[in-house]
Design a protein around this motif. Structure first.
Motif, PDB file in Angstrom:
ATOM      1  N   ASP A 107       0.857  -1.185   0.000  1.00 38.53           N
ATOM      2  CA  ASP A 107       0.000   0.000   0.000  1.00 38.53           C
ATOM      3  C   ASP A 107       0.898   1.242   0.000  1.00 38.53           C
ATOM      4  OD1 ASP A 107      -1.389   2.291   1.147  1.00 38.53           O
ATOM      5  OD2 ASP A 107      -2.979   0.925   1.741  1.00 38.53           O
ATOM      6  N   PRO A 108       0.698   2.173  -0.934  1.00 41.07           N
ATOM      7  CA  PRO A 108       1.548   3.367  -1.016  1.00 41.07           C
ATOM      8  C   PRO A 108       1.557   4.207   0.264  1.00 41.07           C
ATOM      9  CG  PRO A 108       0.173   3.178  -2.981  1.00 41.07           C
ATOM     10  CD  PRO A 108      -0.279   2.116  -2.019  1.00 41.07           C
ATOM     11  N   GLN A 109       0.462   4.222   1.004  1.00 37.68           N
ATOM     12  CA  GLN A 109       0.429   4.985   2.257  1.00 37.68           C
ATOM     13  C   GLN A 109       1.340   4.349   3.308  1.00 37.68           C
ATOM     14  OE1 GLN A 109      -3.694   5.412   3.355  1.00 37.68           O
ATOM     15  NE2 GLN A 109      -4.000   7.113   1.938  1.00 37.68           N
ATOM     16  N   ILE A 110       1.400   3.029   3.322  1.00 33.81           N
ATOM     17  CA  ILE A 110       2.316   2.339   4.241  1.00 33.81           C
ATOM     18  C   ILE A 110       3.750   2.542   3.768  1.00 33.81           C
ATOM     19  CG2 ILE A 110       3.050   0.087   5.129  1.00 33.81           C
ATOM     20  CD1 ILE A 110       0.061  -0.749   4.971  1.00 33.81           C
ATOM     21  N   SER A 111       3.976   2.358   2.482  1.00 36.16           N
ATOM     22  CA  SER A 111       5.314   2.515   1.909  1.00 36.16           C
ATOM     23  C   SER A 111       5.901   3.887   2.218  1.00 36.16           C
ATOM     24  CB  SER A 111       5.260   2.288   0.400  1.00 36.16           C
ATOM     25  OG  SER A 111       6.543   2.395  -0.157  1.00 36.16           O
ATOM     26  N   ALA A 112       5.086   4.915   2.139  1.00 32.64           N
ATOM     27  CA  ALA A 112       5.550   6.283   2.377  1.00 32.64           C
ATOM     28  C   ALA A 112       5.993   6.510   3.820  1.00 32.64           C
ATOM     29  CB  ALA A 112       4.447   7.277   2.010  1.00 32.64           C
ATOM     30  N   ARG A 113       5.521   5.691   4.740  1.00 30.39           N
ATOM     31  CA  ARG A 113       5.871   5.847   6.160  1.00 30.39           C
ATOM     32  C   ARG A 113       7.209   5.198   6.518  1.00 30.39           C
ATOM     33  NH1 ARG A 113       1.053   3.940   9.805  1.00 30.39           N
ATOM     34  NH2 ARG A 113       2.428   4.852  11.362  1.00 30.39           N
ATOM     35  N   LEU A 114       7.753   4.384   5.621  1.00 32.35           N
ATOM     36  CA  LEU A 114       8.949   3.602   5.936  1.00 32.35           C
ATOM     37  C   LEU A 114      10.229   4.299   5.512  1.00 32.35           C
ATOM     38  CD1 LEU A 114       7.703   0.078   4.816  1.00 32.35           C
ATOM     39  CD2 LEU A 114       7.639   1.097   7.108  1.00 32.35           C
ATOM     40  N   LYS A 115      11.246   4.163   6.367  1.00 37.46           N
ATOM     41  CA  LYS A 115      12.603   4.607   6.041  1.00 37.46           C
ATOM     42  C   LYS A 115      13.432   3.333   5.882  1.00 37.46           C
ATOM     43  CE  LYS A 115      12.340   8.928   8.565  1.00 37.46           C
ATOM     44  NZ  LYS A 115      12.751   9.617   9.782  1.00 37.46           N
ATOM     45  N   ARG A 116      13.963   3.149   4.702  1.00 38.53           N
ATOM     46  CA  ARG A 116      14.712   1.933   4.390  1.00 38.53           C
ATOM     47  C   ARG A 116      16.216   2.193   4.421  1.00 38.53           C
ATOM     48  NH1 ARG A 116      10.420   3.095   1.740  1.00 38.53           N
ATOM     49  NH2 ARG A 116       8.733   1.626   1.402  1.00 38.53           N
ATOM     50  N   ASP A 117      16.982   1.124   4.593  1.00 38.52           N
ATOM     51  CA  ASP A 117      18.438   1.254   4.516  1.00 38.52           C
ATOM     52  C   ASP A 117      18.847   1.334   3.043  1.00 38.52           C
ATOM     53  OD1 ASP A 117      18.439  -1.363   3.507  1.00 38.52           O
ATOM     54  OD2 ASP A 117      19.436  -2.231   5.249  1.00 38.52           O
ATOM     55  N   ALA A 118      20.156   1.376   2.775  1.00 44.34           N
ATOM     56  CA  ALA A 118      20.662   1.524   1.408  1.00 44.34           C
ATOM     57  C   ALA A 118      20.236   0.364   0.505  1.00 44.34           C
ATOM     58  CB  ALA A 118      22.178   1.648   1.430  1.00 44.34           C
ATOM     59  N   ALA A 119      19.945  -0.792   1.096  1.00 47.52           N
ATOM     60  CA  ALA A 119      19.514  -1.962   0.321  1.00 47.52           C
ATOM     61  C   ALA A 119      17.996  -2.009   0.144  1.00 47.52           C
ATOM     62  CB  ALA A 119      20.003  -3.242   0.994  1.00 47.52           C
ATOM     63  N   GLY A 120      17.291  -1.002   0.676  1.00 57.73           N
ATOM     64  CA  GLY A 120      15.837  -0.973   0.548  1.00 57.73           C
ATOM     65  C   GLY A 120      15.108  -1.800   1.582  1.00 57.73           C
ATOM     66  N   LEU A 121      15.781  -2.087   2.688  1.00 56.78           N
ATOM     67  CA  LEU A 121      15.223  -2.966   3.718  1.00 56.78           C
ATOM     68  C   LEU A 121      14.880  -2.211   4.993  1.00 56.78           C
ATOM     69  CD1 LEU A 121      17.740  -5.920   3.302  1.00 56.78           C
ATOM     70  CD2 LEU A 121      15.494  -5.652   2.216  1.00 56.78           C
ATOM     71  N   ASP A 129      11.712  -6.256   2.748  1.00 60.67           N
ATOM     72  CA  ASP A 129      11.568  -5.286   1.674  1.00 60.67           C
ATOM     73  C   ASP A 129      10.060  -5.063   1.489  1.00 60.67           C
ATOM     74  OD1 ASP A 129      10.678  -7.567   0.303  1.00 60.67           O
ATOM     75  OD2 ASP A 129      12.192  -7.428  -1.275  1.00 60.67           O
ATOM     76  N   ASP A 130       9.690  -4.240   0.539  1.00 56.33           N
ATOM     77  CA  ASP A 130       8.274  -3.932   0.353  1.00 56.33           C
ATOM     78  C   ASP A 130       7.451  -5.177   0.023  1.00 56.33           C
ATOM     79  OD1 ASP A 130       8.977  -1.323   0.860  1.00 56.33           O
ATOM     80  OD2 ASP A 130       8.241  -0.527  -1.052  1.00 56.33           O
ATOM     81  N   GLY A 163       9.687   5.220  11.527  1.00 56.30           N
ATOM     82  CA  GLY A 163       9.457   4.475  10.297  1.00 56.30           C
ATOM     83  C   GLY A 163      10.623   3.604   9.872  1.00 56.30           C
ATOM     84  N   ASP A 164      11.621   3.435  10.774  1.00 57.96           N
ATOM     85  CA  ASP A 164      12.779   2.643  10.383  1.00 57.96           C
ATOM     86  C   ASP A 164      12.849   1.264  11.036  1.00 57.96           C
ATOM     87  OD1 ASP A 164      13.443   3.453  12.940  1.00 57.96           O
ATOM     88  OD2 ASP A 164      15.296   4.457  12.372  1.00 57.96           O
ATOM     89  N   ALA A 165      11.780   0.878  11.712  1.00 59.20           N
ATOM     90  CA  ALA A 165      11.715  -0.466  12.294  1.00 59.20           C
ATOM     91  C   ALA A 165      10.261  -0.912  12.386  1.00 59.20           C
ATOM     92  CB  ALA A 165      12.353  -0.487  13.682  1.00 59.20           C
TER      93      ALA A 165
END
Length: 122
Positions: free
Chosen positions: A4-18, A38-39, A83-85
């Motif tokens: 869901d794009p609304q959930i995705s927008a809340r996440l801060k991922r590391d350099a690998a996208g995780l 990942d997403d 948003g990073d965990a």
């Protein structure tokens, strides 16, 4: 199914996208393991009721328990304030750790930190 794009927008991922996922037994609050998502893994976790992670060693999605039978049924997934965990509250079947122990922290062992509460008066 995409995340869901609304959930995705809340996440801060590391350099690998995780995103880091802390996994906890829902009823005892015991921390079982830490994994990465990942997403696609998060989307499948949210829609399937089973915990799915990204395996950094195999570079592929990993549905916990598909080979071992030690599945994690998802009870709740929360995101932290930054948003990073993620916190996955699960119902664990069998050991969570690949070493065969209940938790990955049991297998790793206590590092012997000083108890900061030991000198506090009641």
């Amino acid at each position: 199914m995409p995340l869901d794009p609304q959930i995705s927008a809340r996440l801060k991922r590391d350099a690998a996208g995780l995103v880091c996922a802390v996994v906890q037994q829902h009823d005892t609050r015991e921390v079982l393991m830490v994994a990465w998502m990942d997403d696609a893994a998060l989307a499948e976790t949210l829609t399937s009721g089973r915990a799915v992670y990204w395996s950094r060693s195999r570079q592929e999605l990993w549905r916990k328990g598909d080979t071992s039978g030690h599945i994690q049924r998802v009870v709740r997934v929360s995101v932290d304030c930054d948003g990073d965990a993620l916190l996955l509250e699960v119902d664990q079947t069998g050991p969570a750790c690949h070493t065969g122990t209940r938790t990955c922290f049991e297998a790793g062992g206590d590092l012997g930190a000083v108890d900061g509460l030991a000198g506090d008066a009641a």
